[in-house]
Each structure stands twice: as structure tokens, then as C-alpha cells.
Scaffold this active site. Structure first.
Site, short mmCIF file in Angstrom:
data_model
loop_
_atom_site.label_atom_id
_atom_site.label_comp_id
_atom_site.label_asym_id
_atom_site.label_seq_id
_atom_site.Cartn_x
_atom_site.Cartn_y
_atom_site.Cartn_z
N GLN A 163 32.46 33.69 43.81
CA GLN A 163 32.92 32.58 42.97
C GLN A 163 32.99 31.29 43.79
O GLN A 163 33.28 30.24 43.25
CB GLN A 163 34.31 32.89 42.42
CG GLN A 163 34.34 34.10 41.49
CD GLN A 163 35.76 34.51 41.15
OE1 GLN A 163 36.43 33.87 40.37
NE2 GLN A 163 36.23 35.58 41.77
N VAL A 210 31.83 28.07 46.00
CA VAL A 210 30.69 27.15 45.96
C VAL A 210 30.39 26.58 47.34
O VAL A 210 29.55 25.71 47.49
CB VAL A 210 30.96 25.98 44.96
CG1 VAL A 210 31.17 26.52 43.55
CG2 VAL A 210 32.15 25.13 45.40
N ASP A 211 31.08 27.10 48.37
CA ASP A 211 31.03 26.44 49.68
C ASP A 211 29.81 26.78 50.52
O ASP A 211 29.56 26.14 51.55
CB ASP A 211 32.32 26.74 50.48
CG ASP A 211 32.64 28.23 50.58
OD1 ASP A 211 31.70 29.03 50.71
OD2 ASP A 211 33.84 28.58 50.55
N HIS A 231 29.37 30.45 40.59
CA HIS A 231 29.89 29.12 40.19
C HIS A 231 29.10 27.97 40.81
O HIS A 231 29.58 26.84 40.85
CB HIS A 231 31.37 29.00 40.56
CG HIS A 231 32.26 29.90 39.75
ND1 HIS A 231 33.59 30.09 40.02
CD2 HIS A 231 31.99 30.68 38.67
CE1 HIS A 231 34.10 30.95 39.14
NE2 HIS A 231 33.15 31.33 38.32
N CYS A 281 18.52 10.92 41.45
CA CYS A 281 17.41 11.87 41.51
C CYS A 281 16.19 11.22 42.18
O CYS A 281 15.82 10.10 41.83
CB CYS A 281 17.07 12.31 40.09
SG CYS A 281 15.65 13.40 40.00
N GLU A 333 47.88 39.49 49.03
CA GLU A 333 48.82 39.51 47.90
C GLU A 333 48.34 40.52 46.86
O GLU A 333 47.14 40.77 46.76
CB GLU A 333 48.87 38.14 47.21
CG GLU A 333 49.10 36.96 48.12
CD GLU A 333 50.53 36.86 48.59
OE1 GLU A 333 51.42 37.39 47.88
OE2 GLU A 333 50.76 36.29 49.66
N ALA A 337 41.20 38.59 54.82
CA ALA A 337 39.79 38.97 54.96
C ALA A 337 39.35 38.91 56.42
O ALA A 337 38.61 39.78 56.89
CB ALA A 337 38.92 38.03 54.12
N1 APR Z 1 42.09 36.78 52.76
C1 APR Z 1 41.92 37.37 51.57
N2 APR Z 1 42.46 36.91 50.43
C2 APR Z 1 43.22 35.81 50.51
C3 APR Z 1 43.44 35.13 51.73
C4 APR Z 1 42.84 35.66 52.91
N3 APR Z 1 43.01 35.10 54.10
N4 APR Z 1 44.22 34.04 51.48
C5 APR Z 1 44.47 34.05 50.16
N5 APR Z 1 43.87 35.10 49.56
C6 APR Z 1 43.88 35.48 48.16
C7 APR Z 1 45.08 35.05 47.38
O1 APR Z 1 46.14 35.99 47.50
C8 APR Z 1 44.52 34.98 45.95
O2 APR Z 1 44.66 36.25 45.30
O3 APR Z 1 42.79 34.83 47.55
C9 APR Z 1 43.03 34.69 46.16
C10 APR Z 1 42.60 33.31 45.74
O4 APR Z 1 42.76 33.19 44.34
P1 APR Z 1 42.22 31.92 43.52
O5 APR Z 1 42.69 30.67 44.19
O6 APR Z 1 42.57 32.14 42.10
O7 APR Z 1 40.65 31.98 43.78
P2 APR Z 1 39.51 32.68 42.93
O8 APR Z 1 39.92 34.02 42.45
O9 APR Z 1 38.27 32.54 43.75
O10 APR Z 1 39.44 31.67 41.70
C11 APR Z 1 38.35 31.70 40.90
O11 APR Z 1 38.97 29.55 39.89
O12 APR Z 1 39.63 27.46 40.62
C12 APR Z 1 38.63 28.18 39.98
O13 APR Z 1 36.30 27.91 39.94
C13 APR Z 1 37.39 28.07 40.81
O14 APR Z 1 35.98 29.75 41.78
C14 APR Z 1 37.31 29.42 41.49
C15 APR Z 1 37.92 30.34 40.43
#
Ligand code: APR
Length: 256
Positions: free
Chosen positions: A105, A107-108, A123, A154, A222, A238
Site C-alpha cells: 500500500q 507509494v514510497d 496505491h 507533461c 500493535e 518489521a
Molecule cells: N514495523 C511494523 N509495523 C509497524 C511499525 C514497524 N516498525 N510501526 C508501526 N507499525 C504498524 C502500526 O502498528 C499500524 O498497524 O503499521 C501500521 C500502519 O497503519 P496505517 O498507518 O493505517 O498504514 P496502512 O495500513 O499502510 O494504511 C493504508 O491508508 O493513509 C492511507 O493510502 C494510505 O496506504 C495508506 C493506507
């Protein structure tokens, strides 16, 4: 740093060692340790007064392209400065053991920067720009952004270009979604890393994985809505858990 729960770690290593194909579903958490805030966390300081609708929608881009580009240029700089971390590198190294597809998910672009070869970007990608008129795309070099540069246009038709990112209210790219689904069908082990599993349709991929025969391993410090349903939950970052799993695979006798 806390040690991984040995029982959970051993179960995860066994599942990875027994797998023929692996799918990794990743989210913002895997890039958190590169210093890249999640979309929600990033809305602090200068950006706190803007809602996602002001920054990441086609309507916002039509209304105020300078603001939208300001936001994405600021994020490009954070990404370029942060770079890959041990979590991205471990997923790339996992390919030494098994074919690994990543459906992200994020985009980096950091999975590609770390060397992963098979990536479905659900995404979009912040380094790619797409013409708002003729849809021509161009990929920029990973580097801190010049925030004062004129807005990009463009090279083919001169119309404004936008980040090639899936904004709120837009469809996911069909090819990336199809590759993620195919990866899910073919994998016998699914790693779910750093995603809150709340944003659909990506979260539906995790639900499908849980309902299917593959062993599902979650890596997240979490608990998330799926933590009690996965086969193995590694409550760790991670950048800690993934290198530990790869190191254990490196040390194990080869199995086919
Ligand atoms: N290692 C693993 N997981 C981690 C770490 C880490 N170091 N730090 C934080 N997390 C976990 C958090 O506990 C959380 O559950 O990463 C998760 C991040 O959740 P979100 O911010 O909701 O990210 P994501 O699930 O990718 O969101 C999906 O939402 O904002 C939109 O489009 C955007 O792609 C994004 C989408």
C-alpha cells in the site's frame, strides 16, 4: 529491543521454509523506521490544518495544485532522506530462499530501492508522475525535492502532471490488484507487515488470505483487527522481526 517470542518465531520460520511461494502484504509500518510518517501522522506541523481531502483527492488537485504538489514534494524529501531500512532489505533478501511477491500500500518506492524484484503497488508510486490530460507517465529520480521549482508539466502535451498515486475516491490500478490476487492464490505463506488492516480494498486481501489455505504471519508491534485470526502474530517491528526470520532461514539446512 525485545526478543521475538521463540514459539511464534519458530512457527514463522517453519512456514517460510515450507512455502513454495511467498506473498508479502505491506503497509506504512514497514517504512516507519525510515522516518517516513504514515499519512495520518504526517498531518502535523505545517500540514495539520489540512484534511486528506485537501491533499489527496482529484478535486484538491484541480482546485489547488500548488498545495497538493507542496505536500507530495515534502513527502518525497522525507523518503529520499529516510531511504530503505532493514525490514525492506530483509524482504529483498528473502528472495534468495523463495519467490516473493510484494503487494504494498506504500507509494514510497522503497521495496524496489531495497532490491525486491516483484512488486505490485496498490496505491501507486510517488516518484512517478502522470499527465492529467494524456496520461503519459514519467518516473523521477529518488532525490529530495526542490520545493520552489515550477509545477511539473507533461513533456508530451504540456498539461499539468500529477503524482501517480491513488487518491481518495479513485480506483486501484487493475493490474496491480490482479497481481496481488494472483500472488495470494499462488502463495502458501503470506506475510502481513506494518498495515493496520483497516483500509479497503487492501484489507480484503488479508481477509482472503486468512480464509484460504496459506499460513498467514503478521508482523506488527500493535494488535490489528486481524491479529487474533492470523496463524502467527509476531508482535515486533518489521526491521527487527524480518531480518531475524531471514537469518534463521539462512542458518537452516536447505529444504525444497
Ligand atoms: N514495523 C511494523 N509495523 C509497524 C511499525 C514497524 N516498525 N510501526 C508501526 N507499525 C504498524 C502500526 O502498528 C499500524 O498497524 O503499521 C501500521 C500502519 O497503519 P496505517 O498507518 O493505517 O498504514 P496502512 O495500513 O499502510 O494504511 C493504508 O491508508 O493513509 C492511507 O493510502 C494510505 O496506504 C495508506 C493506507
Amino acid at each position: 529491543m525485545t526478543e521475538l517470542d521463540t514459539h511464534a518465531r519458530d512457527a514463522a520460520v517453519r512456514a517460510l521454509a515450507d512455502a513454495r511461494r511467498i506473498l508479502a502484504l505491506t503497509g506504512a509500518g514497514i517504512s516507519a523506521e525510515s522516518g517516513i510518517p504514515t499519512f495520518r501522522e504526517a498531518q502535523t506541523g505545517l500540514w495539520a490544518r489540512f484534511s486528506p481531502e485537501d491533499l489527496a483527492t482529484p478535486e484538491a488537485f484541480a482546485r489547488e495544485p500548488e498545495r497538493v504538489w507542496g505536500w507530495y514534494r515534502w513527502r518525497r524529501t522525507l523518503i529520499a532522506r529516510g531511504g530503505v531500512n532493514a525490514g525492506h532489505e530483509a524482504l529483498a533478501a528473502l528472495e534468495h530462499h523463495r519467490p516473493v511477491r510484494i503487494a504494498t500500500q506504500n507509494v514510497d518506492g522503497l521495496h524496489a530501492a531495497a532490491g525486491s524484484s516483484d512488486i505490485a503497488e496498490l496505491h501507486g508510486n510517488i516518484w512517478r508522475e502522470r499527465c492529467s490530460a494524456c496520461a503519459t507517465t514519467a518516473t523521477m529520480a529518488v532525490a529530495p525535492a526542490d520545493e520552489d521549482a515550477p509545477l511539473p508539466v507533461c513533456s508530451r502535451c504540456g498539461a499539468p502532471t500529477r503524482p501517480d498515486i491513488v487518491w481518495f475516491g479513485e480506483m486501484l490500478p487493475a493490474d496491480a490488484l490482479a497481481r496481488a490476487e494472483q500472488g495470494l492464490n499462488e502463495a502458501d505463506c503470506v506475510l502481513v507487515v506494518g498495515t493496520s488492516n483497516r483500509v479497503y480494498p487492501a484489507a480484503a486481501l488479508v481477509e482472503t488470505a486468512i480464509a484460504g489455505p496459506a499460513t498467514v504471519i503478521e508482523v506488527n508491534p500493535e494488535a490489528t483487527p486481524v491479529s487474533t485470526a492470523v496463524d502467527v502474530a509476531l508482535r515486533a517491528s518489521a526491521s527487527h522481526a524480518l531480518p531475524a526470520l531471514v537469518a534463521a532461514l539462512d542458518a537452516a539446512p536447505a529444504r525444497r
